[in-house]
Design a protein around this motif. Structure first.
Motif, mmCIF file in Angstrom:
data_model
loop_
_atom_site.group_PDB
_atom_site.id
_atom_site.type_symbol
_atom_site.label_atom_id
_atom_site.label_comp_id
_atom_site.label_asym_id
_atom_site.label_seq_id
_atom_site.Cartn_x
_atom_site.Cartn_y
_atom_site.Cartn_z
ATOM 1 N N GLU A 229 -4.164 10.397 3.605
ATOM 2 C CA GLU A 229 -4.721 9.652 5.008
ATOM 3 C C GLU A 229 -5.500 8.509 4.493
ATOM 4 N N LYS A 230 -4.957 7.496 3.310
ATOM 5 C CA LYS A 230 -5.666 6.466 3.521
ATOM 6 C C LYS A 230 -4.065 5.226 2.566
ATOM 7 N N PRO A 231 -3.170 5.542 2.637
ATOM 8 C CA PRO A 231 -2.195 4.991 2.386
ATOM 9 C C PRO A 231 -2.392 3.107 2.606
ATOM 10 N N ASN A 232 -1.531 2.216 0.555
ATOM 11 C CA ASN A 232 -2.195 1.386 0.759
ATOM 12 C C ASN A 232 -1.152 0.358 1.286
ATOM 13 N N ASN A 233 0.145 0.741 1.368
ATOM 14 C CA ASN A 233 0.666 -0.092 2.277
ATOM 15 C C ASN A 233 1.849 0.356 3.361
ATOM 16 N N ARG A 234 2.538 -0.157 3.502
ATOM 17 C CA ARG A 234 3.743 -0.095 4.659
ATOM 18 C C ARG A 234 4.813 0.996 4.112
ATOM 19 N N PHE A 235 4.794 1.054 2.197
ATOM 20 C CA PHE A 235 5.582 1.922 1.849
ATOM 21 C C PHE A 235 4.652 3.287 1.270
ATOM 22 N N VAL A 236 4.495 3.743 1.209
ATOM 23 C CA VAL A 236 2.834 4.595 0.888
ATOM 24 C C VAL A 236 3.491 5.770 2.489
ATOM 25 N N ALA A 237 2.774 4.959 3.136
ATOM 26 C CA ALA A 237 2.590 5.014 4.674
ATOM 27 C C ALA A 237 3.554 5.683 5.376
ATOM 28 N N ASP A 238 4.823 5.218 5.203
ATOM 29 C CA ASP A 238 6.091 5.198 5.428
ATOM 30 C C ASP A 238 7.543 6.403 4.741
ATOM 31 N N PHE A 239 6.824 6.248 3.365
ATOM 32 C CA PHE A 239 7.131 7.422 2.675
ATOM 33 C C PHE A 239 6.294 8.968 2.969
ATOM 34 N N ILE A 240 5.545 8.710 3.038
ATOM 35 C CA ILE A 240 5.180 10.338 2.443
ATOM 36 C C ILE A 240 4.560 10.340 4.146
ATOM 37 N N GLY A 241 5.105 12.061 3.873
ATOM 38 C CA GLY A 241 5.132 12.162 5.754
ATOM 39 C C GLY A 241 5.590 12.093 7.050
ATOM 40 N N GLU A 242 5.113 11.996 8.053
ATOM 41 C CA GLU A 242 5.635 10.824 8.805
ATOM 42 C C GLU A 242 4.399 10.376 9.613
ATOM 43 N N THR A 243 4.589 9.059 9.636
ATOM 44 C CA THR A 243 4.033 8.390 10.939
ATOM 45 C C THR A 243 3.919 7.729 11.618
ATOM 46 N N ASN A 244 3.372 6.735 12.105
ATOM 47 C CA ASN A 244 3.819 5.290 13.914
ATOM 48 C C ASN A 244 3.326 4.154 13.072
ATOM 49 N N LEU A 245 4.327 3.106 13.079
ATOM 50 C CA LEU A 245 4.016 2.230 12.318
ATOM 51 C C LEU A 245 3.951 1.313 13.185
ATOM 52 N N PHE A 246 2.734 0.616 13.554
ATOM 53 C CA PHE A 246 3.109 -0.969 14.841
ATOM 54 C C PHE A 246 2.824 -2.485 14.071
ATOM 55 N N ASP A 247 3.216 -3.732 14.751
ATOM 56 C CA ASP A 247 2.739 -4.625 14.482
ATOM 57 C C ASP A 247 1.654 -5.253 15.512
ATOM 58 N N VAL A 248 0.892 -5.669 14.681
ATOM 59 C CA VAL A 248 -0.106 -5.889 15.416
ATOM 60 C C VAL A 248 -0.947 -7.403 14.802
ATOM 61 N N ARG A 249 -2.196 -6.992 15.115
ATOM 62 C CA ARG A 249 -3.044 -8.846 14.874
ATOM 63 C C ARG A 249 -4.450 -9.026 14.826
ATOM 64 N N VAL A 250 -4.302 -9.483 13.501
ATOM 65 C CA VAL A 250 -5.810 -8.481 13.567
ATOM 66 C C VAL A 250 -6.903 -9.619 14.062
#
Length: 363
Positions: A229-250
């Motif tokens: 639920e709280k991945p630190n970075n893109r690799f963890v988010a993408d490797f654990i389970g399934e996720t949607n990744l978006f390019d955004v600007r703060v």
């Protein structure tokens, strides 16, 4: 004693392992607790098995220190460490009976004959093989051989048991059953388990904590819930389970999170890893089950699009939604949730992140 701090079962301090110019482990700092089921998770070649072998003593480390119960064990050979290992292919002695296989380690340590017999019997009962003591390994199924290997490794009462992908040779149904049994065995024996796997589901279902590895580094350590639920970075988010990744600007940063902009399409609020800077380009992660799908007429969202594909998966249904800029977003809706809203291919929809589902990543 009350207030006394318990030493970690295993502690790694700045551990580095090099093979010539190749760096297999990059400054690993890690504490594994007593009586913990700890899993090292990562893709092939990430360094998890090298780290396991270093703890066991099968690999010399280039730098750093390995401690067991607060004592350095770097100079101890494998047979002098109170650690046992269960390998992927079990390595049972084919000419010995099941009982003799289990007793072997204790006999090598010089345990009294009566203790060896009693402990072997108890271990076989624990792994539900009490009636198979006189059989040989080739008379057992793969799952039964795996249990014998576990009993043999646990019989000498090691302080730490290392398990190097021990379920990978089993079929899917047996793997699922053995996950439950392994976790139960760990609880009953109180032995610290360090488990290596590349299977995310295996790690999530069995572990007290998980260390996610990539390119010789620990990317994140936490409970299964924290990792998912709280991945630190893109690799963890993408490797654990399934996720949607978006390019955004703060676009805004506040005390409880930040606001991220999807170009000219609008913005959403999200939780953040660390303290992002306004204007920074980042990645946003949202799990498929963290998106609420509404008709475009009922709600507006920067994540709107058209339903392109629907896949029925039994417990839930997967929707693939194509945004106007070409992004393909995965959404999962539980079939047991009867909200009365049905969607079809071609429907225009809005996707709204559920509270806490959108997470801005550190990298």
């Amino acid at each position: 004693m009350e207030g006394e701090i318990e030493m970690p079962a295993v502690e790694l301090q700045g551990v580095v392992k090099k093979y010539g110019e190749f760096v297999a482990l990059r400054t690993i700092d890690l504490e594994i607790k007593v009586n913990e089921f700890f899993t090292l998770l990562g893709p092939s070649g990430c360094g998890k098995t090298t780290l396991l072998r270093a703890i066991a003593g099968f690999e010399d480390i280039t730098a750093g220190a390995i401690l067991l119960g607060g004592e350095r064990i770097g100079d101890l050979p494998p047979n002098k460490r109170p650690i046992n290992t269960v390998f992927q292919h079990y390595a049972l002695f084919p000419h010995m009976t099941v009982e003799d296989n289990v007793a072997f380690g204790m006999r090598m340590l010089g345990a009294p004959r009566s203790e060896v017999a009693d402990r072997s019997r108890k271990m076989l009962e624990l792994v539900k093989l009490g009636d198979f003591a006189r059989r040989r390994p080739d008379q057992l199924s793969g799952g039964q051989q795996q249990r014998v290997a576990l009993a043999r490794a646990m019989a000498p009462r090691p302080r730490v048991l290392l398990l190097d992908e021990p379920l990978s040779a089993l079929d899917l149904k047996l793997r699922h059953a053995m996950r439950v049994e392994l976790k139960q065995l760990q609880k009953e024996t109180g032995i610290t388990f360090v488990f290596v796997t590349h299977d995310q589901e295996e790690a999530l279902t069995m572990s007290d904590r998980i260390g996610v590895m990539d390119q010789g580094m620990l990317q994140q350590v936490g409970t299964p819930r924290e990792i998912y639920e709280k991945p630190n970075n893109r690799f963890v988010a993408d490797f654990i389970g399934e996720t949607n990744l978006f390019d955004v600007r703060v676009s805004e940063v506040g005390e409880r999170g930040c606001v991220c902009a999807f170009g000219e399409r609008g913005s959403i609020g999200c939780e953040a890893t660390g303290r992002p800077l306004v204007g920074a380009a980042c990645h946003l992660s949202i799990r498929p089950e963290g998106l609420d799908m509404r008709s475009r007429e009922d709600a507006e969202s920067p994540l709107g699009g058209k339903v392109e594909q629907i896949v029925y998966l039994g417990t839930d249904t997967q929707y693939l939604v194509r945004t106007p800029v070409g992004e393909l977003i995965t959404v999962r809706r539980q079939n047991a949730v009867a909200d009365g809203v049905e969607f079809s291919v071609g429907d225009e929809v809005s996707l709204l992140p559920r509270p806490g589902a959108a997470r801005l990543l550190a990298d």
